[in-house]
Scaffold this motif. Structure first.
Motif, PDB file in Angstrom:
ATOM      1  N   CYS A 103      -8.261 -20.121 -34.102  1.00 29.06           N
ATOM      2  CA  CYS A 103      -8.530 -18.684 -34.201  1.00 29.06           C
ATOM      3  C   CYS A 103      -9.484 -18.296 -33.074  1.00 29.06           C
TER       4      CYS A 103
ATOM      5  N   ILE B 158     -11.071 -15.705 -32.748  1.00 25.74           N
ATOM      6  CA  ILE B 158     -12.188 -14.900 -33.240  1.00 25.74           C
ATOM      7  C   ILE B 158     -13.322 -15.793 -33.768  1.00 25.74           C
ATOM      8  N   CYS B 159     -12.976 -16.742 -34.659  1.00 22.69           N
ATOM      9  CA  CYS B 159     -14.046 -17.498 -35.324  1.00 22.69           C
ATOM     10  C   CYS B 159     -13.991 -18.992 -35.046  1.00 22.69           C
TER      11      CYS B 159
ATOM     12  N   TYR C  95     -11.746 -21.166 -36.259  1.00 21.67           N
ATOM     13  CA  TYR C  95     -11.060 -21.918 -37.316  1.00 21.67           C
ATOM     14  C   TYR C  95      -9.789 -22.561 -36.755  1.00 21.67           C
TER      15      TYR C  95
ATOM     16  N   CYS D 138      -6.173 -15.710 -40.962  1.00 20.44           N
ATOM     17  CA  CYS D 138      -7.276 -16.676 -40.872  1.00 20.44           C
ATOM     18  C   CYS D 138      -8.078 -16.661 -42.176  1.00 20.44           C
TER      19      CYS D 138
ATOM     20  N   CYS E 274     -11.991 -15.515 -41.080  1.00 22.25           N
ATOM     21  CA  CYS E 274     -12.375 -14.176 -40.596  1.00 22.25           C
ATOM     22  C   CYS E 274     -11.304 -13.123 -40.867  1.00 22.25           C
TER      23      CYS E 274
HETATM   24 FE    FE Z   1     -10.795 -16.610 -37.776  1.00 21.09          FE
END
Ligand code: FE
Length: 202
Positions: free
Chosen positions: A171, A173-174, A176, A189, A192
């Motif tokens: 991911c 964004i985070c 993961y 996800c 997030c």
């Molecule tokens: Fe995420």
């Protein structure tokens, strides 16, 4: 002329904020980036919240929230605490020092440079999110430090991905990692709540 169509939206600038709520039983908070002042007579602020966040349901119920502006010096642990787990299963205020503004909601003592207390005037249903249009009922600057932008977070705060032995999708964004050869199109996800389009192969 097209370089990367999908990257265009990442060029929009954002700040990062801890949104705090209280459902009548306990304090909760989550990380949001979609916060903007929209008018100044009177001061109104718009905040978009993902419906999968526990905080979303609390704002719908109580019509109030606080926005804590995160300072540039905030550690990654602040994001882990408020952003990478749900208030449904964790007490996010266990190790957080805070005071209360006039609306009774939490204002963080550390890692924030300003706060504003918001009262919801109207809510626009956007399918996956709700956009809340809010009056500012109280606000203050808490330090002169700069606000953490999403770009600053990506460049300086989020740990760089470690080399992975396993195949999968990370991911963006985070961080993961979903292990496996395929990522389902409707994948969300678990950390997030961002969609499959925010994942890339590792
Ligand atoms: Fe995420």
């Amino acid at each position: 002329m097209t370089k990367n169509e999908n990257a265009a939206l990442f060029k929009i600038g954002y700040g990062l904020y801890v949104l705090t709520t209280n459902d009548g039983e306990r304090d909760n908070g989550c990380i949001v980036n979609s916060v903007m002042q929209i008018t100044n007579t009177p001061n109104k602020v718009a905040v978009a919240i993902n419906k999968q966040n526990h905080s979303h349901d609390t704002v719908i119920k109580t019509n109030k929230l606080n926005i804590n502006c995160i300072a540039e010096s905030a550690p990654f642990s602040l994001f882990q605490n408020f952003g990478f787990r749900s208030g449904r299963d964790a007490d996010k205020f266990e190790d957080i020092a805070f005071e209360r503004s006039n609306n009774g909601l939490a204002v963080l003592k550390d890692n924030v440079n300003a706060y504003m207390s918001l009262w919801v005037e109207s809510a626009v249903d956007l399918d996956t999110h709700t956009l809340f249009i809010c009056f500012v009922t109280q606000m203050d600057e808490l330090s002169e430090e700069r606000t953490m932008t999403y770009t600053y977070y990506q460049d300086n705060v989020k740990p760089k991905p470690q080399p992975q032995k396993k195949k999968g999708y990370v991911c963006k964004i985070c961080g993961y990692v979903h292990e496996g050869d395929e990522l389902p199109e409707d994948f969300i996800c678990p950390v997030c709540k961002h969609p499959a389009s925010d994942f890339e192969p590792v």
